[in-house]
Design a protein around this motif. Sequence first.
Motif, PDB file in Angstrom:
ATOM      1  N   TRP A  84       0.896  -1.028  -0.052  1.00 47.00           N
ATOM      2  CA  TRP A  84       0.094  -0.022   0.063  1.00 47.00           C
ATOM      3  C   TRP A  84       0.794   1.301   0.060  1.00 47.00           C
ATOM      4  O   TRP A  84       1.276   1.618   0.930  1.00 47.00           O
ATOM      5  CB  TRP A  84      -0.967  -0.087   1.183  1.00 47.00           C
ATOM      6  CG  TRP A  84      -1.930   1.135   1.305  1.00 47.00           C
ATOM      7  CD1 TRP A  84      -2.062   2.011   0.364  1.00 47.00           C
ATOM      8  CD2 TRP A  84      -2.735   1.550   2.328  1.00 47.00           C
ATOM      9  NE1 TRP A  84      -3.063   3.027   0.701  1.00 47.00           N
ATOM     10  CE2 TRP A  84      -3.458   2.640   1.874  1.00 47.00           C
ATOM     11  CE3 TRP A  84      -2.913   1.152   3.534  1.00 47.00           C
ATOM     12  CZ2 TRP A  84      -4.213   3.277   2.685  1.00 47.00           C
ATOM     13  CZ3 TRP A  84      -3.925   1.677   4.484  1.00 47.00           C
ATOM     14  CH2 TRP A  84      -4.519   2.733   3.979  1.00 47.00           C
TER      15      TRP A  84
ATOM     16  N   PRO B  59      -7.187   2.644   0.692  1.00 49.86           N
ATOM     17  CA  PRO B  59      -6.854   1.136   1.346  1.00 49.86           C
ATOM     18  C   PRO B  59      -6.806   0.276  -0.067  1.00 49.86           C
ATOM     19  O   PRO B  59      -7.648   0.150  -0.650  1.00 49.86           O
ATOM     20  CB  PRO B  59      -7.726   0.939   2.254  1.00 49.86           C
ATOM     21  CG  PRO B  59      -8.472   1.996   2.701  1.00 49.86           C
ATOM     22  CD  PRO B  59      -8.228   3.007   1.672  1.00 49.86           C
TER      23      PRO B  59
ATOM     24  N   ALA C  27      -5.981  -3.182   0.834  1.00 53.53           N
ATOM     25  CA  ALA C  27      -6.021  -4.804   1.467  1.00 53.53           C
ATOM     26  C   ALA C  27      -7.004  -4.839   2.346  1.00 53.53           C
ATOM     27  O   ALA C  27      -7.139  -3.765   3.300  1.00 53.53           O
ATOM     28  CB  ALA C  27      -4.728  -5.181   1.689  1.00 53.53           C
ATOM     29  N   GLY C  28      -7.816  -5.795   2.597  1.00 53.02           N
ATOM     30  CA  GLY C  28      -8.756  -6.023   3.634  1.00 53.02           C
ATOM     31  C   GLY C  28      -8.338  -7.327   4.350  1.00 53.02           C
ATOM     32  O   GLY C  28      -9.327  -7.646   5.281  1.00 53.02           O
ATOM     33  N   ASP C  29      -7.048  -7.589   4.363  1.00 59.15           N
ATOM     34  CA  ASP C  29      -6.384  -8.807   5.225  1.00 59.15           C
ATOM     35  C   ASP C  29      -4.978  -8.830   5.463  1.00 59.15           C
ATOM     36  O   ASP C  29      -4.466  -7.343   5.151  1.00 59.15           O
ATOM     37  CB  ASP C  29      -6.719  -9.964   4.633  1.00 59.15           C
ATOM     38  CG  ASP C  29      -6.169 -10.187   3.138  1.00 59.15           C
ATOM     39  OD1 ASP C  29      -5.091  -9.550   2.858  1.00 59.15           O
ATOM     40  OD2 ASP C  29      -6.358 -10.972   2.148  1.00 59.15           O
TER      41      ASP C  29
ATOM     42  N   GLN D 186     -15.290   4.938  11.504  1.00 60.78           N
ATOM     43  CA  GLN D 186     -14.561   4.681  10.827  1.00 60.78           C
ATOM     44  C   GLN D 186     -13.592   3.411  11.149  1.00 60.78           C
ATOM     45  O   GLN D 186     -12.752   3.673  12.332  1.00 60.78           O
ATOM     46  CB  GLN D 186     -13.701   5.640   9.892  1.00 60.78           C
ATOM     47  CG  GLN D 186     -12.970   5.015   8.743  1.00 60.78           C
ATOM     48  CD  GLN D 186     -12.105   6.104   8.061  1.00 60.78           C
ATOM     49  OE1 GLN D 186     -12.430   7.429   8.290  1.00 60.78           O
ATOM     50  NE2 GLN D 186     -11.506   5.689   6.932  1.00 60.78           N
TER      51      GLN D 186
ATOM     52  N   VAL E  59      -6.915   0.628  10.152  1.00 60.14           N
ATOM     53  CA  VAL E  59      -5.809  -0.371  10.236  1.00 60.14           C
ATOM     54  C   VAL E  59      -4.616   0.253   9.475  1.00 60.14           C
ATOM     55  O   VAL E  59      -4.338   0.292   8.295  1.00 60.14           O
ATOM     56  CB  VAL E  59      -6.154  -1.788   9.445  1.00 60.14           C
ATOM     57  CG1 VAL E  59      -5.253  -2.798   9.739  1.00 60.14           C
ATOM     58  CG2 VAL E  59      -7.500  -2.555   9.778  1.00 60.14           C
TER      59      VAL E  59
END
Length: 335
Positions: free
Chosen positions: A92, A97, A99-101, A280, A283
Amino acid sequence: MKAVVLERPGGLDRLRTVEREDPGAPGPGEIRVRLHASSLNFHDYLVVTGKLPIAENRIPLSDGAGIVEAVGDGVSEFATGDRVVSCFFPLWQDGGPVAGDFAQVPGDGIDGYAREAVRAPASWFTRAPAGWSFVEAATLPTAGLTAWRALVVEGRLKAGDTVLVLGTGGVSIYALQIAKAMGARVIATSSSKAKIERVLALGAERAIDYRREPRWAEEVLRWTGGRGVDHVVEVGGPGTLGQSIRACRVGGRIALIGVLTGIEGSVRTALLMQRQIRLQGIVVGSRSHQVDLVRAVEATGLRPIVDRTFPLAEIADAFRYQEAGRHFGKICLEI
């Protein structure tokens, strides 16, 4: 090269110091970094205690700070001898964002920084703040950047705002320091008299003992004249979110950055909607965010609060210290 690996199943007694193959010279676009420090985060704790599934013999720790030993062809941003710090999400680089993992996060989906050296793309690092020690720099990629993104990038913090921080862990203390450096007022919570004295010494205008006042939102509202705070740095999750919603002003922002009280729970959706609060999930942040943060701490003179430092060989003891919850600010490792 010495490295720490986590055997499966996870657990602090499954951390082992081993010899790993030296990473070798950097290829095109890469740098070789001699690592000197790392820091502990709650995400790392979930990994090493087996609460997150990872590969066999994974090298843990998402944060790494060190010195560039060699650069590969095509690398112009860094030179031998530069001090650098890792990125939590190496892929990133900028923008929203991606990525969700945690598949590409060091210490989780890929090997982390509990080792002596690493060879990686130069874009996986930024320069470290000038004048900071390796230990100080190692606190930046996760805790520092999370607080920065929550308040500045997403929260658009400005002078005169009021910020509520929960507890005295790494992200919360960074958030307190960033808020004060930018001219905001801070309310902090803790259950320790000694820690309350320390947050007040760091500049917090108000500190609340949440054990003595479990409905601490009422005290926040009293202190703000019924208005509520502009920003909440919410590290607890379901066990504290209800109070955070009550403590937040109409149109305020809650940055959900932790789940210390669990991963599921009820949400007061009607009050959240009625008060038009923006909730919100946060991460960490991008490489571009980290570059901005490095400039900001250099401009303001902010320095991180390091509670205690352990040698890498005592990594299990460091996590036990984190588990006990006695720390104020960051726990670090010297490599």
